[in-house]
Write a protein that holds these residues in place. Structure first.
Motif, PDB file in Angstrom:
ATOM      1  N   VAL A 259       0.121  20.301  -4.503  1.00 16.23           N
ATOM      2  CA  VAL A 259       1.414  19.646  -4.449  1.00 16.23           C
ATOM      3  C   VAL A 259       1.837  19.370  -5.776  1.00 16.23           C
ATOM      4  N   PHE A 260       3.165  19.788  -6.032  1.00 17.88           N
ATOM      5  CA  PHE A 260       3.610  19.173  -7.399  1.00 17.88           C
ATOM      6  C   PHE A 260       5.164  18.438  -7.155  1.00 17.88           C
ATOM      7  N   ILE A 261       4.831  17.369  -7.879  1.00 21.01           N
ATOM      8  CA  ILE A 261       6.436  16.502  -7.855  1.00 21.01           C
ATOM      9  C   ILE A 261       6.713  17.045  -9.163  1.00 21.01           C
ATOM     10  N   ILE A 262       8.017  17.469  -8.803  1.00 16.46           N
ATOM     11  CA  ILE A 262       8.898  18.192  -9.977  1.00 16.46           C
ATOM     12  C   ILE A 262      10.340  17.455 -10.042  1.00 16.46           C
ATOM     13  N   GLU A 263      10.664  17.020 -11.050  1.00 18.15           N
ATOM     14  CA  GLU A 263      11.647  16.380 -11.422  1.00 18.15           C
ATOM     15  C   GLU A 263      12.723  17.164 -12.276  1.00 18.15           C
ATOM     16  N   PRO A 264      13.931  17.349 -12.612  1.00 18.59           N
ATOM     17  CA  PRO A 264      14.591  18.086 -13.599  1.00 18.59           C
ATOM     18  C   PRO A 264      13.812  18.444 -14.980  1.00 18.59           C
ATOM     19  N   GLU A 265      13.438  17.408 -15.702  1.00 20.61           N
ATOM     20  CA  GLU A 265      12.884  17.276 -16.760  1.00 20.61           C
ATOM     21  C   GLU A 265      11.318  16.985 -17.045  1.00 20.61           C
ATOM     22  N   ARG A 266      10.637  16.701 -15.662  1.00 22.18           N
ATOM     23  CA  ARG A 266       9.249  16.191 -15.879  1.00 22.18           C
ATOM     24  C   ARG A 266       8.517  16.788 -14.390  1.00 22.18           C
TER      25      ARG A 266
ATOM     26  N   ILE B 154      -1.358  23.228   7.495  1.00 20.29           N
ATOM     27  CA  ILE B 154      -1.503  23.067   6.026  1.00 20.29           C
ATOM     28  C   ILE B 154      -0.359  22.178   5.348  1.00 20.29           C
ATOM     29  N   GLU B 155       0.743  21.830   5.713  1.00 24.67           N
ATOM     30  CA  GLU B 155       1.771  20.965   5.201  1.00 24.67           C
ATOM     31  C   GLU B 155       1.044  19.517   5.497  1.00 24.67           C
ATOM     32  N   GLU B 156       0.283  19.319   6.719  1.00 23.55           N
ATOM     33  CA  GLU B 156      -0.171  17.839   6.661  1.00 23.55           C
ATOM     34  C   GLU B 156      -1.099  17.634   6.078  1.00 23.55           C
ATOM     35  N   ALA B 157      -2.034  18.712   5.710  1.00 22.40           N
ATOM     36  CA  ALA B 157      -2.967  18.513   4.473  1.00 22.40           C
ATOM     37  C   ALA B 157      -2.362  18.223   3.267  1.00 22.40           C
ATOM     38  N   ALA B 158      -1.458  18.877   2.873  1.00 24.27           N
ATOM     39  CA  ALA B 158      -0.714  18.764   1.383  1.00 24.27           C
ATOM     40  C   ALA B 158      -0.405  17.193   1.584  1.00 24.27           C
ATOM     41  N   LYS B 159       0.332  16.837   2.423  1.00 26.38           N
ATOM     42  CA  LYS B 159       0.735  15.264   2.234  1.00 26.38           C
ATOM     43  C   LYS B 159      -0.422  14.329   2.326  1.00 26.38           C
ATOM     44  N   ARG B 160      -1.496  14.786   3.274  1.00 23.35           N
ATOM     45  CA  ARG B 160      -2.463  13.784   2.962  1.00 23.35           C
ATOM     46  C   ARG B 160      -3.169  13.702   1.808  1.00 23.35           C
ATOM     47  N   GLU B 161      -3.685  14.887   1.407  1.00 24.05           N
ATOM     48  CA  GLU B 161      -4.172  14.924  -0.095  1.00 24.05           C
ATOM     49  C   GLU B 161      -3.264  14.323  -0.969  1.00 24.05           C
ATOM     50  N   LEU B 162      -2.207  14.562  -1.197  1.00 27.57           N
ATOM     51  CA  LEU B 162      -1.156  13.906  -2.056  1.00 27.57           C
ATOM     52  C   LEU B 162      -1.281  12.151  -2.156  1.00 27.57           C
ATOM     53  N   GLN B 163      -1.259  11.637  -0.907  1.00 30.53           N
ATOM     54  CA  GLN B 163      -1.444  10.410  -0.583  1.00 30.53           C
ATOM     55  C   GLN B 163      -2.779  10.049  -0.967  1.00 30.53           C
TER      56      GLN B 163
ATOM     57  N   CYS C  80      -3.116  10.246  -5.515  1.00 31.25           N
ATOM     58  CA  CYS C  80      -2.274   9.367  -6.342  1.00 31.25           C
ATOM     59  C   CYS C  80      -1.409   8.257  -5.679  1.00 31.25           C
ATOM     60  N   GLU C  81      -1.565   8.307  -4.159  1.00 31.26           N
ATOM     61  CA  GLU C  81      -1.108   6.978  -3.464  1.00 31.26           C
ATOM     62  C   GLU C  81       0.425   7.173  -3.244  1.00 31.26           C
ATOM     63  N   ILE C  82       0.907   8.266  -3.497  1.00 33.19           N
ATOM     64  CA  ILE C  82       2.572   8.595  -3.008  1.00 33.19           C
ATOM     65  C   ILE C  82       2.603   9.554  -1.763  1.00 33.19           C
ATOM     66  N   ALA C  83       3.921   9.065  -1.220  1.00 35.38           N
ATOM     67  CA  ALA C  83       4.209   9.853   0.014  1.00 35.38           C
ATOM     68  C   ALA C  83       5.410  10.834  -0.072  1.00 35.38           C
ATOM     69  N   VAL C  84       5.430  11.764   0.417  1.00 33.86           N
ATOM     70  CA  VAL C  84       6.784  12.551   0.710  1.00 33.86           C
ATOM     71  C   VAL C  84       7.163  12.839   2.124  1.00 33.86           C
TER      72      VAL C  84
ATOM     73  N   SER D  13       7.848  18.841  -4.139  1.00 27.87           N
ATOM     74  CA  SER D  13       8.829  18.152  -3.527  1.00 27.87           C
ATOM     75  C   SER D  13       9.495  17.463  -4.935  1.00 27.87           C
ATOM     76  N   HIS D  14      10.648  17.166  -4.660  1.00 31.11           N
ATOM     77  CA  HIS D  14      11.754  16.253  -5.876  1.00 31.11           C
ATOM     78  C   HIS D  14      11.738  14.863  -5.419  1.00 31.11           C
ATOM     79  N   THR D  15      11.252  14.307  -4.392  1.00 31.22           N
ATOM     80  CA  THR D  15      11.508  12.938  -4.075  1.00 31.22           C
ATOM     81  C   THR D  15      10.141  12.441  -3.329  1.00 31.22           C
ATOM     82  N   PHE D  16       9.808  11.371  -3.512  1.00 33.87           N
ATOM     83  CA  PHE D  16       8.727  10.543  -3.062  1.00 33.87           C
ATOM     84  C   PHE D  16       8.960   9.307  -3.010  1.00 33.87           C
TER      85      PHE D  16
END
Length: 155
Positions: A10-17, A45-54, A57-61, A88-91
């Motif tokens: 999973v990648f958190i992508i914002e317009p510049e970073r 697969i999506e549940e796993a991606a969300k779980r691993e992100l949490q 790095c302790e953020i949720a999407v 995801s662009h938001t978290f």
């Protein structure tokens, strides 16, 4: 047919970073990467991606957009690794260091490719340009790409 191990990234992508994590242990230790890992029995697969992100790095999407799939073959080291890429662009929450990862924001132009998997230089531009794709990489060891193929998705 070779067996496959299902993984997520999973990648958190914002317009510049983009948010990356320095892997502190296990496979890929010492390299910057997205956040992800193994799909456990009984989860999508999506549940796993969300779980691993949490966990990493302790953020949720609330929602993820699938970018594509990269399959990795490591010569003489089965199984194939089938990695499902999401963005995801938001978290919610603040990225925090965990036992596994140390998160850090990078400007798109400053992605630390010299401290990442060698294949990232090849497919990251697709992701950062908002393109969807599937790819297959064959490695000898962890540092040498023997061959690869990337197919951009049009839908």
């Amino acid at each position: 047919m070779a067996s496959r191990k299902l993984l997520t990234l999973v990648f958190i992508i914002e317009p510049e970073r983009i948010l990356l994590g320095m892997k502190k242990r296990g496979f890929g230790v010492g390299w910057w990467n997205g956040f992800g890992g193994k799909v456990q029995q009984g989860e999508t697969i999506e549940e796993a991606a969300k779980r691993e992100l949490q966990e990493e790095c302790e953020i949720a999407v609330n929602s993820l957009e699938e970018i594509g799939t990269i399959t990795f073959e490591f010569v003489n080291d089965p199984p194939l690794l089938e990695v499902h890429l999401f963005k995801s662009h938001t978290f919610s929450g603040e990225p925090n260091e965990t036992e596994e990862m140390r998160p850090r924001w990078f400007k798109h132009k400053d992605v630390p490719f010299d401290s990442m998997w060698v294949d990232d230089r090849i497919w990251f531009p697709y992701m950062l340009a908002g393109k969807k794709f599937d790819a297959f990489f064959t490695f000898q060891g962890h540092h040498t790409i023997l061959s690869y193929n990337i197919t951009e998705k049009t839908t």
